[in-house]
Design a protein around this motif. Sequence first.
Motif, PDB file in Angstrom:
ATOM      1  N   UNK A 288       0.820  -1.222   0.000  1.00 25.73           N
ATOM      2  CA  UNK A 288       0.000   0.000   0.000  1.00 25.73           C
ATOM      3  C   UNK A 288       0.854   1.273   0.000  1.00 25.73           C
ATOM      4  N   UNK A 289       2.026   1.236   0.677  1.00 30.91           N
ATOM      5  CA  UNK A 289       2.832   2.463   0.722  1.00 30.91           C
ATOM      6  C   UNK A 289       3.437   2.776  -0.648  1.00 30.91           C
ATOM      7  N   UNK A 290       3.322   1.822  -1.581  1.00 26.13           N
ATOM      8  CA  UNK A 290       3.872   2.068  -2.924  1.00 26.13           C
ATOM      9  C   UNK A 290       2.843   2.663  -3.881  1.00 26.13           C
TER      10      UNK A 290
ATOM     11  N   UNK B  51       1.463   5.814  -8.900  1.00 26.61           N
ATOM     12  CA  UNK B  51       0.620   6.793  -9.573  1.00 26.61           C
ATOM     13  C   UNK B  51       1.357   7.598 -10.633  1.00 26.61           C
ATOM     14  N   UNK B  52       2.695   7.508 -10.651  1.00 26.01           N
ATOM     15  CA  UNK B  52       3.487   8.324 -11.584  1.00 26.01           C
ATOM     16  C   UNK B  52       3.039   8.078 -13.023  1.00 26.01           C
TER      17      UNK B  52
ATOM     18  N   UNK C  20      12.732   3.504  -6.630  1.00 28.94           N
ATOM     19  CA  UNK C  20      12.221   3.191  -5.291  1.00 28.94           C
ATOM     20  C   UNK C  20      11.053   2.211  -5.374  1.00 28.94           C
ATOM     21  N   UNK C  21      10.251   2.370  -6.421  1.00 25.55           N
ATOM     22  CA  UNK C  21       9.102   1.494  -6.599  1.00 25.55           C
ATOM     23  C   UNK C  21       9.532   0.026  -6.619  1.00 25.55           C
TER      24      UNK C  21
ATOM     25  N   UNK D  28       3.403  11.883  -6.121  1.00 26.94           N
ATOM     26  CA  UNK D  28       4.426  10.837  -6.038  1.00 26.94           C
ATOM     27  C   UNK D  28       5.493  11.177  -4.997  1.00 26.94           C
ATOM     28  N   UNK D  29       5.742  12.454  -4.770  1.00 29.64           N
ATOM     29  CA  UNK D  29       6.761  12.938  -3.826  1.00 29.64           C
ATOM     30  C   UNK D  29       8.118  12.275  -4.040  1.00 29.64           C
ATOM     31  N   UNK D  30       8.707  12.457  -5.247  1.00 27.15           N
ATOM     32  CA  UNK D  30       9.979  11.780  -5.543  1.00 27.15           C
ATOM     33  C   UNK D  30      11.063  12.021  -4.487  1.00 27.15           C
ATOM     34  N   UNK D  31      11.162  13.271  -3.979  1.00 21.91           N
ATOM     35  CA  UNK D  31      12.228  13.577  -3.030  1.00 21.91           C
ATOM     36  C   UNK D  31      12.139  12.700  -1.786  1.00 21.91           C
TER      37      UNK D  31
END
Lengths: 317, 386
Positions: free
Chosen positions: A139-141, A146-147, A176-177, A217-220
């Motif tokens: 779920x945290x992924x 969503x990217x 990270x995904x 997505x909050x890449x940082x």
Amino acid sequence: MKAVLDVKRFDPENNSKEYFQKYELEVEESSTILDALIKIREDLDGTLALRCSCRASICGSCGMRVNGSAKLVCKTRLVDIAPEGEKVQVEPLGNMPIIKDLVVDMNPFWNKVQQVRPFMMPNNTEPEGEYIASNESMTHLVDVMNCIMCGACVSDCTALEVDESFIGPAALAKAYRFVADPRDDKSKDRLKYLNKNSGVWDCTRCYACVEVCPKGVAPMERIMKMRDLAIEEGFKNTSGYRHTKSFVNSVGKSGRLDEARLALTSVGFFNVFGLIDLAFVGLKALVKGKLPPILPHKARESENIKKIVNKIERGKG
Amino acid sequence: MKKYAFYPGCVARGGAPELYQSSLLVLDKLGIETIELDKAACTGAGVLQEKNQKLGDVLNIRTLAFAEDMNLPIITICSTCQGVMSQANHRVLKNPEYLEEINSELREEGLEYKGSTEVKHLLWILIEDIGLNELQKTFKKELKGFNFAPFYGCYIVRPSDALGFSENPERQHSLDMVINSTGASVTDFSGKTKCCGFPILLINQKNSLKMVSNHTGEAKDKGADAMVTPCPLCHLNLDGYQGKARKDNRGDKGDLPIIHLPQLLGLAMGIEPYRLGFARHIVSTKDFISSISPGERYSDPQNFNVAMLLGMIGFGSLIFALITAIAAFFILRAILIYEWGDNSFTHYIDTCSFENIFIIGKYICSFLEVTEKVWDWGISILTSLF
């Protein structure tokens, strides 16, 4: 309502220079910037080049810079940006070569996504049915998945602007995904690769990608997570690791940041050239009376801070 | 009189002391009363958070709880502290379970955060709590004709949802508004909300210095007399490394003064430049100050002398240690030759082969490790004394 768009134009085939062209038109109250741009292309100026498809922020084609920051123009209503009919500046995405007008060359973007090997790499042979993963582990992924690869984060990345070899926010979020996917068995190799130059440690933590991402997505934040995971996997020979560790130690010791010591430990005690370089900066600061105190300031009752740091850091393992 | 809990941040008490001294003067002129939060910890500046976000949040919520106990809002003078504290506050306010988890760590110290503390940078307070009209009443000198480039940096503009931009939209342009209120003009440039490079200065210096050069160079080209920043961390990089950055990347001189927001206010309020700490900048502010306040005292001789004295003592003892070491080496060598003759230890050193160098290198390394330990002990002994 009235809309005024200042659109950046560029047509390398006709050897033109970049310039801004102003368009004034009447649009519906509910119009997005994309609606206005399409209207311009259909009614006012057929030479305007732009890329779009779904008009529902799913396909990721219409990333552009609006008033200086990257957005999906199909998701941005004109009335929110310019309620009084102010001029709106529309430019192509940054950090990518322009093909024509608002259309950029996404090849550098895709090359970087490929660089992080964006596919599952399990060790075992394929299972009979399906890979089983628990809900909690996936779920945290969801946010990363969503990217839509629109390139907004890459456009506004401040690290990429000065160093085009930086892997960049979109590709690192994609990495990270897979790093965090329980079904992937190559996390350690991935982290080893990302721990090198141009990888996770080159992010400046400026939040530009978090701010502009239209999909949350909050890449940082993913990059920060991978720094921590890389440390946990034992990849510790980086300035970044020494910097982080020294920072935590300093706060644990005195409750405050000991800048002099942070600089020394991050450069590394055996990095002679780095130390000489630092010594010059230190000397200049000393002469000007702004060298950080050699004895660090302590917060009052800093033992309490020490207790908290020790407890929570230890709790983490 | 307005009252706030004051959180100056580590850099204002460390590498940018001129920020702290100028802030106190300016707060006084603004009629702001402050109580310094001297028990508060460093915010972690985002670095701590990347290693352990919960630790960072506990420390920051602890600070907010101190202010809540005093029933005061917090005033910061550091954008990074502002951003990091706002983010921590934002996270716990939208998740009561998380707040409870954080509070359970704080109870041992008798603290509990209920979620009522407001954290505000001086920059926002000027506009929201004081008002630009009131601010202008404290100004004695019009800075007309001067051009200032606003450098916001990152943490006071992003992430905008944590910084309350939707409730207070003027925060996006706050620095421009304050510069305009002094009568000076704003030099608009593309780098004003980009990264200054400081967070990666010690990790990827090349990239960091390119950022410094891009921003200061662009502002200079557009006619800025100085750059104003609400963030002391941006100041450290843009000021401290500008010379090297501009030389390496643009081939020109680093000559754009990087001044703190309170220093700008102080100049407009007519406070003498030396009291605002302008002599403590790496990029000289001398020409800039003499064009703004001609004839006024600029340097702070007391501070300069102390620095020079310390420098001389440091340099002197270094030379002394070096000479002593060389002398000791030759004396030891002479004694050994006298005692054991030429085929002994001295021979071993004189005909040092590659392997021997390796062994000596190992000794040096272990010596450096010991030095680090001794440094630690020394610091802890000395700090417990003072």
